[in-house]
Scaffold this motif. Structure first.
Motif, PDB file in Angstrom:
ATOM      1  N   TRP A  73       0.767  -1.011  -0.041  1.00  0.00           N
ATOM      2  CA  TRP A  73      -0.075   0.018  -0.079  1.00  0.00           C
ATOM      3  C   TRP A  73       0.802   1.143  -0.220  1.00  0.00           C
ATOM      4  O   TRP A  73       2.107   1.033   0.356  1.00  0.00           O
ATOM      5  N   TRP A  74       0.475   2.331  -0.237  1.00  0.00           N
ATOM      6  CA  TRP A  74       1.162   3.628  -0.363  1.00  0.00           C
ATOM      7  C   TRP A  74       0.116   4.839  -0.256  1.00  0.00           C
ATOM      8  O   TRP A  74      -1.299   4.674  -0.605  1.00  0.00           O
ATOM      9  N   PHE A  75       0.636   6.042  -0.142  1.00  0.00           N
ATOM     10  CA  PHE A  75      -0.324   7.180  -0.236  1.00  0.00           C
ATOM     11  C   PHE A  75       0.717   8.178  -0.256  1.00  0.00           C
ATOM     12  O   PHE A  75       2.034   8.559  -0.088  1.00  0.00           O
ATOM     13  N   ASN A  76      -0.035   9.330  -0.820  1.00  0.00           N
ATOM     14  CA  ASN A  76       0.589  10.679  -1.041  1.00  0.00           C
ATOM     15  C   ASN A  76      -0.266  11.739  -0.294  1.00  0.00           C
ATOM     16  O   ASN A  76      -1.691  11.650  -0.630  1.00  0.00           O
ATOM     17  N   LEU A  77       0.139  12.568   0.371  1.00  0.00           N
ATOM     18  CA  LEU A  77      -0.146  13.812   1.229  1.00  0.00           C
ATOM     19  C   LEU A  77       0.194  15.014   0.924  1.00  0.00           C
ATOM     20  O   LEU A  77       1.640  15.238   1.156  1.00  0.00           O
ATOM     21  N   ARG A  78      -0.380  15.909  -0.021  1.00  0.00           N
ATOM     22  CA  ARG A  78       0.439  17.013  -0.383  1.00  0.00           C
ATOM     23  C   ARG A  78      -0.415  18.343  -0.179  1.00  0.00           C
ATOM     24  O   ARG A  78      -1.745  18.112  -0.112  1.00  0.00           O
ATOM     25  N   PRO A  79      -0.013  19.451  -0.005  1.00  0.00           N
ATOM     26  CA  PRO A  79      -0.759  20.727   0.186  1.00  0.00           C
ATOM     27  C   PRO A  79      -1.406  21.082  -1.027  1.00  0.00           C
ATOM     28  O   PRO A  79      -0.860  20.959  -2.102  1.00  0.00           O
ATOM     29  N   SER A  80      -2.710  21.702  -0.685  1.00  0.00           N
ATOM     30  CA  SER A  80      -3.010  22.447  -2.065  1.00  0.00           C
ATOM     31  C   SER A  80      -2.342  23.687  -2.135  1.00  0.00           C
ATOM     32  O   SER A  80      -1.628  24.277  -1.687  1.00  0.00           O
ATOM     33  N   ASN A  81      -2.423  24.320  -3.526  1.00  0.00           N
ATOM     34  CA  ASN A  81      -1.709  25.227  -3.964  1.00  0.00           C
ATOM     35  C   ASN A  81      -2.237  26.567  -3.494  1.00  0.00           C
ATOM     36  O   ASN A  81      -1.774  27.741  -3.484  1.00  0.00           O
ATOM     37  N   THR A  82      -3.666  26.518  -3.233  1.00  0.00           N
ATOM     38  CA  THR A  82      -4.512  27.714  -3.098  1.00  0.00           C
ATOM     39  C   THR A  82      -5.301  27.884  -1.788  1.00  0.00           C
ATOM     40  O   THR A  82      -5.774  28.833  -1.481  1.00  0.00           O
TER      41      THR A  82
ATOM     42  N   LEU B 279      -5.204  19.609   2.838  1.00  0.00           N
ATOM     43  CA  LEU B 279      -4.154  18.463   2.625  1.00  0.00           C
ATOM     44  C   LEU B 279      -4.829  17.672   1.609  1.00  0.00           C
ATOM     45  O   LEU B 279      -6.087  17.195   2.017  1.00  0.00           O
ATOM     46  N   ARG B 280      -4.275  16.914   0.474  1.00  0.00           N
ATOM     47  CA  ARG B 280      -4.854  16.110  -0.449  1.00  0.00           C
ATOM     48  C   ARG B 280      -4.158  14.900  -0.092  1.00  0.00           C
ATOM     49  O   ARG B 280      -3.150  14.570  -0.485  1.00  0.00           O
ATOM     50  N   LEU B 281      -5.276  13.853   0.053  1.00  0.00           N
ATOM     51  CA  LEU B 281      -4.757  12.352   0.509  1.00  0.00           C
ATOM     52  C   LEU B 281      -5.361  11.557  -0.702  1.00  0.00           C
ATOM     53  O   LEU B 281      -6.389  11.691  -1.267  1.00  0.00           O
ATOM     54  N   ASN B 282      -4.119  10.877  -1.110  1.00  0.00           N
ATOM     55  CA  ASN B 282      -4.439   9.928  -2.257  1.00  0.00           C
ATOM     56  C   ASN B 282      -3.869   8.603  -1.850  1.00  0.00           C
ATOM     57  O   ASN B 282      -2.694   8.511  -1.478  1.00  0.00           O
ATOM     58  N   LEU B 283      -4.741   7.464  -1.765  1.00  0.00           N
ATOM     59  CA  LEU B 283      -4.016   6.128  -1.137  1.00  0.00           C
ATOM     60  C   LEU B 283      -4.272   4.896  -2.042  1.00  0.00           C
ATOM     61  O   LEU B 283      -5.475   5.018  -2.387  1.00  0.00           O
ATOM     62  N   GLU B 284      -3.656   4.149  -1.986  1.00  0.00           N
ATOM     63  CA  GLU B 284      -3.770   3.107  -2.684  1.00  0.00           C
ATOM     64  C   GLU B 284      -3.388   1.671  -1.966  1.00  0.00           C
ATOM     65  O   GLU B 284      -2.309   1.555  -1.582  1.00  0.00           O
ATOM     66  N   ALA B 285      -4.125   0.529  -2.253  1.00  0.00           N
ATOM     67  CA  ALA B 285      -3.930  -0.517  -1.583  1.00  0.00           C
ATOM     68  C   ALA B 285      -4.532  -1.892  -2.414  1.00  0.00           C
ATOM     69  O   ALA B 285      -5.106  -1.903  -3.338  1.00  0.00           O
ATOM     70  N   PRO B 286      -4.206  -3.109  -1.748  1.00  0.00           N
ATOM     71  CA  PRO B 286      -4.703  -4.143  -2.518  1.00  0.00           C
ATOM     72  C   PRO B 286      -6.276  -4.288  -2.635  1.00  0.00           C
ATOM     73  O   PRO B 286      -6.864  -4.919  -3.433  1.00  0.00           O
TER      74      PRO B 286
END
Length: 452
Positions: A415-424, A428-435
């Motif tokens: 599994w993995w995820f990315n947590l990144r800030p909005s530009n505006t 925080l924007r979370l995208n996560l993927e797993a089996p």
């Protein structure tokens, strides 16, 4: 006649100049006076003898485009106005004519908004770090003595653009697929018929009238609720595929024959493999919130996946550096080296339809080998202190492999995820993927507890 070019106040610019473009409510934030100042600044900054401009169907676009052109002419620049256009048509015009360009559009935003997307000659990106800040500074200075002298002319490039889009596929190999295209009263209503009419598809246009008030539903196909009408129409007509375009028609999302939405990652993987079969092995770009299925599919087709930050300026820069023929983003942007490295939903859609024609199986079956993981979708959370929360989440998952290419990415193995800030916004924007969806739910709950 050129009007006075007044300085644009710093407060106004701070509210409308974003990471990749200019966008604000009209006319409270983005007025003709502001557009005129930005047009002057862009003309001066570009140092080009000519620029090309276009606008989408928003009612405010008429006065904003006129004012922007007036400002550019005040800087001594000739302006070629191609009128109503999609953003990818404007990018094509910039590449085809070899000059800087400006597109008056707010993309998928509500009707009260408008904006300006800028590019250099050959559709080169203009954003944060690539000129947009300097243009804003020039707009804030105004011009006490405009040069004037720039001329305005008009040109129609729609059919030339449509032919360019069709050049990416073997038209003779296309079959009579049943296609429904929902253009959401956006610019797809202009460009989709121009591209599709000569092709053998049995196709239907939904909400094709150009209407910047968006009377049927918002022109934002990344939101599932805006695909409901298209999905129902695909099912009721027995169509093979549905196409959903955003307001300025540079992004596209698909639904399969069952009316189910196809993620931007799956379309990226499908187009990537098609481009590798056509052009041979080489680098293919994907942004870091794309599914793991994308780099896997690239490798399986003989390519070399290159991971990038989110955003067109980063993708285009990496394409230039690596020589990649294609790059895709999960958000529905698809970039082609043969399209001046610019993004085009129409080109991506046509390549997908070419693959569907060749496969002679339903779209769901064609995509099944690429649909390998469960995803959270993008989850936005408003936080008080973005940096502090990112540090807290990073510390909690410090035992896992991680990087900070664009926000925080954690690799948990399966599994993995990315947590990144909005530009505006303070989001925080979370995208996560797993089996599977169970693991997705468990990990999302764990991260949400850290965000609270």
């Amino acid at each position: 006649m050129t009007a006075r070019i007044d300085p644009v106040t710093a407060g106004v610019l701070a509210g409308i100049v974003k990471a990749y473009d200019i966008r604000g409510i009209c006319p409270e934030e983005l007025s003709p006076t502001v557009a005129r100042g930005i047009g002057y600044a862009f003309g001066e900054w570009s140092a080009a003898p000519q620029i090309v401009i276009a606008r989408d169907m928003r009612p405010s676009g008429v006065s904003l485009a006129e004012a922007f052109a007036d400002g550019a002419q005040a800087a001594g620049v000739d302006v070629i106005d191609i009128g109503l256009a999609s953003t990818d048509l404007l990018y094509f015009a910039s590449g085809h004519l070899g000059m800087p360009g400006a597109m008056l559009t707010a993309s998928h935003n509500p009707a009260s908004y408008n904006g300006i997307k800028l590019c250099g000659p050959g559709a080169a990106p203009v954003g944060a770090g690539s000129g947009l800040g300097e243009i804003a500074e020039r707009a804030a200075q105004g011009a006490s003595s405009p040069l004037g002298g720039g001329r305005l002319s008009r040109r129609d490039l729609l059919e030339t653009f449509a032919g360019h889009v069709r050049s990416f596929v073997d038209v003779s190999g296309l079959s009579s697929l049943r296609v429904v295209a929902d253009t959401a009263n956006g610019m797809g209503g202009l460009v989709v018929p121009a591209v599709f009419d000569p092709l053998p598809f049995e196709w239907e246009l939904m909400y094709g009238e150009l209407d910047g008030t968006f009377p049927n539903h918002p022109a934002d196909p990344i939101q599932p609720e805006n695909l409901v009408d298209l999905s129902e129409r695909v099912l009721s007509t027995g169509a093979d595929v549905g196409l959903a375009f955003d307001g300025d028609a540079d992004r596209v999302f698909l639904t399969d024959e069952r009316g189910r939405a196809v993620s931007g990652s799956l379309l990226t993987a499908l187009v990537a493999q098609a481009m590798l079969r056509r052009d041979g092995p080489g680098p293919i770009l994907h942004n870091l919130i794309c599914s793991r299925a994308v780099p896997e599919a690239i490798v399986e087709a003989g390519g070399r996946p290159v991971r990038t930050r989110v955003g067109h300026s980063f993708v285009k820069a990496e394409m230039a550096r690596t020589g990649a023929v294609f790059g895709g983003e999960h958000s529905g942007h698809y970039y082609f080296a043969g399209n001046y490295r610019a993004d085009s939903g129409l080109i991506a859609a046509l390549i997908a339809l070419e693959q569907l024609s060749a496969a002679q199986v339903p779209l769901s079956e064609l995509l099944a080998p690429l649909d390998r993981y469960a995803s959270s979708g993008e989850i936005n959370t408003r936080v008080a202190d973005v940096d502090e929360v990112l540090r807290r989440v990073g510390a909690h998952f410090a035992r896992f492999a991680h990087d900070w290419l664009d926000g925080l990415t954690i690799d948990g193995g399966d599994w993995w995820f990315n947590l990144r800030p909005s530009n505006t916004e303070p989001l925080l924007r979370l995208n996560l993927e797993a089996p599977d969806s169970e693991v997705v739910g468990e990990r999302v709950s764990e991260i949400r507890a850290l965000l609270a």
